[in-house]
Design a protein around this motif. Structure first.
Motif, PDB file in Angstrom:
ATOM      1  N   GLU A 161      -0.808   3.191  -7.310  1.00 14.37           N
ATOM      2  CA  GLU A 161      -1.138   2.041  -8.134  1.00 14.37           C
ATOM      3  C   GLU A 161      -2.569   2.191  -8.639  1.00 14.37           C
ATOM      4  O   GLU A 161      -3.459   2.590  -7.886  1.00 14.37           O
ATOM      5  N   HIS A 187      -5.004 -11.879   3.178  1.00 11.74           N
ATOM      6  CA  HIS A 187      -3.910 -11.210   3.875  1.00 11.74           C
ATOM      7  C   HIS A 187      -2.827 -12.191   4.315  1.00 11.74           C
ATOM      8  O   HIS A 187      -1.683 -11.799   4.516  1.00 11.74           O
ATOM      9  N   ASP A 190      -0.211 -15.500   4.417  1.00 11.13           N
ATOM     10  CA  ASP A 190       0.713 -16.150   3.500  1.00 11.13           C
ATOM     11  C   ASP A 190       0.150 -17.506   3.095  1.00 11.13           C
ATOM     12  O   ASP A 190      -0.548 -18.166   3.869  1.00 11.13           O
ATOM     13  N   GLU A 198      -3.562  -6.661  -1.571  1.00  9.92           N
ATOM     14  CA  GLU A 198      -2.199  -6.919  -2.034  1.00  9.92           C
ATOM     15  C   GLU A 198      -1.322  -5.688  -1.883  1.00  9.92           C
ATOM     16  O   GLU A 198      -0.159  -5.773  -1.459  1.00  9.92           O
ATOM     17  N   ASN A 199      -1.871  -4.525  -2.203  1.00 10.58           N
ATOM     18  CA  ASN A 199      -1.089  -3.295  -2.077  1.00 10.58           C
ATOM     19  C   ASN A 199      -0.852  -2.919  -0.618  1.00 10.58           C
ATOM     20  O   ASN A 199       0.227  -2.409  -0.264  1.00 10.58           O
ATOM     21  N   THR A 259       4.570  -4.342   4.807  1.00 22.77           N
ATOM     22  CA  THR A 259       5.704  -5.250   5.019  1.00 22.77           C
ATOM     23  C   THR A 259       7.038  -4.586   4.685  1.00 22.77           C
ATOM     24  O   THR A 259       8.091  -5.060   5.119  1.00 22.77           O
ATOM     25  N   GLU A 260       7.012  -3.486   3.950  1.00 25.14           N
ATOM     26  CA  GLU A 260       8.257  -2.743   3.710  1.00 25.14           C
ATOM     27  C   GLU A 260       8.802  -2.143   4.994  1.00 25.14           C
ATOM     28  O   GLU A 260       9.993  -1.822   5.081  1.00 25.14           O
ATOM     29  N   ARG A 295       3.735   6.304  -3.379  1.00 20.35           N
ATOM     30  CA  ARG A 295       3.344   5.176  -4.214  1.00 20.35           C
ATOM     31  C   ARG A 295       1.948   5.408  -4.776  1.00 20.35           C
ATOM     32  O   ARG A 295       1.076   5.918  -4.070  1.00 20.35           O
ATOM     33  N   ARG A 343      -0.614  -5.060   1.893  1.00 19.20           N
ATOM     34  CA  ARG A 343       0.389  -6.002   2.396  1.00 19.20           C
ATOM     35  C   ARG A 343       1.791  -5.562   1.992  1.00 19.20           C
ATOM     36  O   ARG A 343       2.714  -5.542   2.812  1.00 19.20           O
ATOM     37  N   GLN A 344       1.952  -5.218   0.727  1.00 20.12           N
ATOM     38  CA  GLN A 344       3.266  -4.791   0.251  1.00 20.12           C
ATOM     39  C   GLN A 344       3.718  -3.524   0.963  1.00 20.12           C
ATOM     40  O   GLN A 344       4.884  -3.392   1.356  1.00 20.12           O
ATOM     41  N   THR A 345       2.791  -2.591   1.133  1.00 21.66           N
ATOM     42  CA  THR A 345       3.130  -1.308   1.751  1.00 21.66           C
ATOM     43  C   THR A 345       3.606  -1.485   3.189  1.00 21.66           C
ATOM     44  O   THR A 345       4.635  -0.924   3.588  1.00 21.66           O
TER      45      THR A 345
END
Length: 261
Positions: A236, A114, A116, A43-44, A50-51, A234, A46-48
Motif C-alpha cells: 500500500e 487502534h 474500535d 490502519e494497514n 485481523t486477517e 500486500r 490493523r487490517q493485516t
C-alpha cells in the motif's frame, strides 16, 4: 536543498528520541503528520493482523527511535515481542513508557486509533497495559556485526516489523539491501516481514539535527524483497498529505511479504 554532506546517520550519531516522537507521532496541535505516520500505518497494520494469517510465538521489532504505535495491532497474535534497538537513548525512552514512569511519552492517541470506535476508555487502558506487558524484552543490537545479537541468541521470528529503520541506517540503496538481508536472517522460513517507510525522501529534522534518509521508490522496495527471497503479499502506498520543512518524503509505503520456503 540541504547539503547532504551535513546529514547525520541515526545509528552513528543518534538524535533526541523525545523530540523525534514529539515532531512526528505526538498528539500536539502542531504535529502535522497524523495521516502519514500514524493513521496510514495503523490502519494497514490493523487490517493485516485481523486477517489472522500472521501470528505465532515470536515477533521482532526493528524500528526507528522509540516508536511503539506499530506494535499495538500485533499484541493479540504473538506470545513474545522482542524489540531490538541500536541506540541506548531510545531504549531508555521506551523503557520509561513501559515502566509507566513520570514524564513518559503519551501514546493514548495511538491506542485510540487502534481501538474500535465502540470501545470505551477502559478498553483503551487495557490495550495500553497489554502492550506494556508485551514489551518486556527491549534489547540493544549492533548493526556492525554480522550477527546483530552476538553473543545473544534469540529464537527465529514468525514476523518482523521494521518501521522507518531501514530508511535511516542505510547510506544508500545497496546498504538497504544488505540490512534487509541481515534482518531476514532473523525470520523462520515462511515468516513474514512488514516494512513501513518513506518514499523519495532524503532527510528529516530532529531539533537541530539534520538526519539522513535513503532515497528509494516503490519498485525498489519490491525488487529488494523479491531479490532476498520474499513473496510480496500486500503493498500500500499513500502520497504525502502535508507540507513541512521537517521531512521531504513524497509518500509512505506499507509492505507485507513472506519468506519463501
Amino acid at each position: 536543498m540541504m547539503d547532504s554532506r551535513k546529514y547525520k546517520h541515526y545509528h552513528e550519531c543518534g538524535f533526541d528520541s523525545r523530540q523525534f516522537l514529539e515532531h512526528y507521532v505526538s498528539d500536539r496541535p502542531d504535529m502535522v503528520f497524523e495521516e502519514d505516520f500514524l493513521k496510514f500505518p495503523i490502519e494497514n497494520l490493523r487490517q493485516t493482523f485481523t486477517e489472522g494469517h500472521i501470528k505465532g510465538d515470536v515477533l521482532i521489532d526493528l524500528s526507528n527511535g522509540s516508536l511503539v504505535h506499530q506494535l499495538y495491532a500485533a499484541c493479540d497474535y504473538f506470545k513474545n515481542i522482542i524489540v531490538l534497538k541500536v541506540r541506548d537513548r531510545c531504549i531508555m525512552e521506551l523503557k520509561r513508557w513501559v515502566d509507566a514512569r513520570t514524564g513518559a511519552f503519551h501514546w493514548g492517541h495511538a491506542v485510540k486509533l487502534h481501538a474500535d470506535a465502540e470501545e470505551e476508555s477502559e478498553k483503551f487502558k487495557e490495550k495500553e497495559e497489554k502492550m506494556r506487558t508485551a514489551l518486556q524484552h527491549v534489547v540493544k543490537c549492533n548493526l556492525k556485526k554480522e550477527n546483530m545479537m552476538d553473543p545473544m541468541v534469540i529464537p527465529p521470528a514468525d514476523c518482523i516489523i521494521s518501521a522507518w529503520l531501514l530508511d535511516v541506517i542505510s547510506k544508500d540503496q545497496e546498504g538497504y539491501v544488505r540490512y534487509l538481508r541481515k534482518f531476514s536472517r532473523l525470520l523462520k522460513p515462511g515468516g513474514h516481514i512488514i516494512l513501513i517507510g518513506c518514499l523519495d525522501a532524503t532527510f528529516f529534522i530532529v531539533g537541530k539535527d539534520n538526519m539522513h534518509l535513503v532515497t528509494y521508490n516503490e519498485d525498489f522496495v519490491k525488487k529488494a524483497l523479491v531479490g532476498e527471497g520474499f513473496v510480496i503479499d500486500r503493498c500500500e502506498v499513500m502520497k504525502r498529505t502535508v507540507k513541512s520543512d521537517l521531512v521531504d518524503h513524497k509518500g509512505v509505503i506499507f509492505v507485507v511479504a513472506h519468506k519463501d520456503k
